[in-house]
Each structure stands twice: as C-alpha cells, then as structure tokens.
Write an enzyme that holds these catalytic residues in place. Sequence first.
Site, PDB file in Angstrom:
ATOM      1  N   LYS A 118      20.972  -6.052 -13.416  1.00 31.56           N
ATOM      2  CA  LYS A 118      20.735  -4.528 -13.440  1.00 31.56           C
ATOM      3  C   LYS A 118      19.902  -4.002 -11.970  1.00 31.56           C
ATOM      4  CE  LYS A 118      19.676  -3.635 -18.266  1.00 31.56           C
ATOM      5  NZ  LYS A 118      18.828  -3.134 -19.167  1.00 31.56           N
ATOM      6  N   LYS A 200      31.017  -8.488 -20.474  1.00 33.70           N
ATOM      7  CA  LYS A 200      30.770  -8.249 -21.841  1.00 33.70           C
ATOM      8  C   LYS A 200      30.922  -6.728 -22.050  1.00 33.70           C
ATOM      9  CE  LYS A 200      26.081  -6.885 -22.420  1.00 33.70           C
ATOM     10  NZ  LYS A 200      24.686  -6.966 -22.802  1.00 33.70           N
ATOM     11  N   LYS A 203      27.368  -0.853 -23.328  1.00 32.21           N
ATOM     12  CA  LYS A 203      27.323   0.631 -23.537  1.00 32.21           C
ATOM     13  C   LYS A 203      26.879   1.216 -22.221  1.00 32.21           C
ATOM     14  CE  LYS A 203      22.647  -0.259 -25.666  1.00 32.21           C
ATOM     15  NZ  LYS A 203      22.021  -0.280 -26.657  1.00 32.21           N
TER      16      LYS A 203
END
Length: 337
Positions: A118, A200, A203
């Site tokens: 992130k 993965k 969203k």
Amino acid sequence: MEAQNTPKQRIFSGIQPTGNLTLGNYIGALRNFGVLQNEYDCLYSIVDMHAITVRQEPSELRKACLRTMAIFLASGLDPEKNIIYFQSQVPQHAELGWILDCFTYMGELSRMTQFKDKSAKHADNINAGLFTYPVLMAADILLYMTNLVPIGADQKQHLELARDIALRFNAVYGDVFNVPEGYFPKVGARIMSLQDPTRKMSKSDPEECYIAILDKPEIIRKKLRRAVTDSDNSVVFDPENKPGIANLMSIMYALSDKSMDEITADYDGKGYGVFKDAVADCVISALEPIQKEYDRISADKAYLEQVMISGRERAEQIAWKTMLKVRKKVGLAALKL
Ligand code: AMP
Ligand code: TRP
C-alpha cells in the site's frame, strides 16, 4: 447435557467498505461467513476506520458502507444470528488500538507485506495509520475475545501479528485475551486477478481485473472472456505454469460441486472459449440471487438502519466488557459511571 451449556466459540471478521466487493471477497470470505453462522457466535464488521488509511471521498465512503452492509445481508447473513455493524460506531476499537500500539514493535509493522504494497501504491500518503493498520485489526479481533477469524490467505500475516500481540499482553497481565486462530477456506483462499493471474483479485485494481459481486451477467461474461490465459488450450490445474486457467478452474471448483478432475474431463480439448463461458455461467448463477436480494434490501433504508443500530448496541456491550478489564489491567484511571 454439559455440552449444551458450553458457550459457542466466537468468530470475528471484517471487510473494508471500499470500492466494489469482488468475487474474491465472496469466495474467500463472505460465503464462508454464511456457513459459520449456525455453529458460532459471529461478529462481522464493516471496517470503515481501516478504509480511511487511504484517502476516501466522504459521501462515497458513507454510501459504500451501507452498500457493503446490504451485500452482507444479501449473501445470506442473518442479522439476528450475527452481529453486523460498522467499526467506527463502536469507539472501543480505536481505544484498544491505541493501547495495543504500545505493545507492538516498529520492526514487526515494517515487515507487513500489505503495508509495503500500500505504501508503494500511495507513495504520496504514507501515513501512520497505514503503518499501524494491523494493530487496529488486532484490536478488532481481540476486543471480542475471538476464537476464530475467517479470512483469505492475504490476511494471514496480520492474524499472526494479532496472536503475537495477544500473547505478549497476556504474558504481562495474565490471561486477558483469547489467542485467535485463523480459519481459511479450503478452496478459494486466493482468487487471482483476471488480467494478471499471479496477483490476487483486488477491488482496488482496474475494473477489468476483477468481477464485482454486483456486476451484471453480461459484464461478468465479458470480463471472463477477456481473462488472461496461456495459449496451449488445455484445461488442467497447474497454477505454476498455467496461472490463468488454474484461477478460472478454482473459481468453477469453488462455485460448483465438480472436482478438478471432473472439470478437466468436461472441458479439456474444447477450447478456452467454451470453458470461459462455462465459468461465466457458474459465476452468474452464484451471484444472481445475491444481486436480487441486494436490490430488495438496499431499497429498504429503514431495515438497514435497524440492523445498523442493533448491531452497534450488541457489539458495544461485548467490547465494553473487554475494555473495562483491559483498562484495569493496564492501570488507567478508573472510570466512575
Ligand atoms: P478486503 O477486501 O481486503 O477488506 O478483504 C476482505 C476479506 O476478503 C478478507 O478476509 C480477505 O482475505 C478476503 N479476500 C480479499 N480478496 C480476496 C481474494 N482475491 N481471494 C480470496 N479472498 C480474498
Ligand atoms: N485487514 C482486513 C483486509 O484488508 C480487513 C479487516 C480489518 C479484518 N479488521 C479485521 C479481517 C479483523 C478480519 C478480522 O482484508
């Protein structure tokens, strides 16, 4: 006789209300929540405080919270059997988060792969919340004396940290927290991106990489037809060499009652077009009933509000009990109520 009086084991899990919930969230998490609700005492939280570790548009976040709650309900979670609530409405999460910050080491947090990912993605906003995110997650779990945490494989490292923090705290103050175990789905713990099947399904990636739970059938079919695969045309499960096909097979496996061998027997040699359409049929028939329920529930604002209020009250009762104990153990000023 005795067994009847044994309290049920407690489950806690959380999902961030950001963007669109995906097929990965459904197979890796939500679907299993529904299976567990009869045997366990379950809390499922929409973790909006986790969501603000990256910038959110306030009105969109508020809507996304309600949307997520409606998806929880539409996928079959019964709000009487389960406590369904918004994390930010139970302030004890933040309170315990702070206390646990004082029992977590910088070195541990710098090893977290989600933080590394992130902070690479949001290089202009590497805030302290992003860094201590796993401590808030530990607080979410430990606040409810949780025994089991159903999560996808990507959250394993965070759960390990929650366990370490619980053990460390208990070593100082005696048995305060339950030390939780992870509960990983046997299939579908890691559904991969349709465009890069080595990563993965997430969203926060571009639309074509994921299937949203609320995607319409024609969109689902289109996205699956465009899913990246190899070009050797054999439908065999080989995640290493054929990650795209292995991912589509895992999706079909998770949503049908076919074994991997049966899937190979049915589709090998028929061409990827036929196989992808069959996967689309499976996904569409799994998601259609949820979408119908979603439309019905999301139109009923009064019902959503009632679930929200009752969830908050029931969660706070448990959270408060834990906090009284923790505050006392740590030596914080006694609260006179
Ligand atoms: P998040 O969307 O990151 O809040 O994740 C909520 C839950 O869904 C967590 O338990 C995740 O492990 C699970 N999850 C998210 N993405 C996937 C995926 N691609 N495959 C399987 N489980 C997933
Ligand atoms: N960190 C989890 C994720 O990104 C969401 C989450 C927050 C969670 N608190 C939790 C999951 C507690 C399980 C238990 O997917």
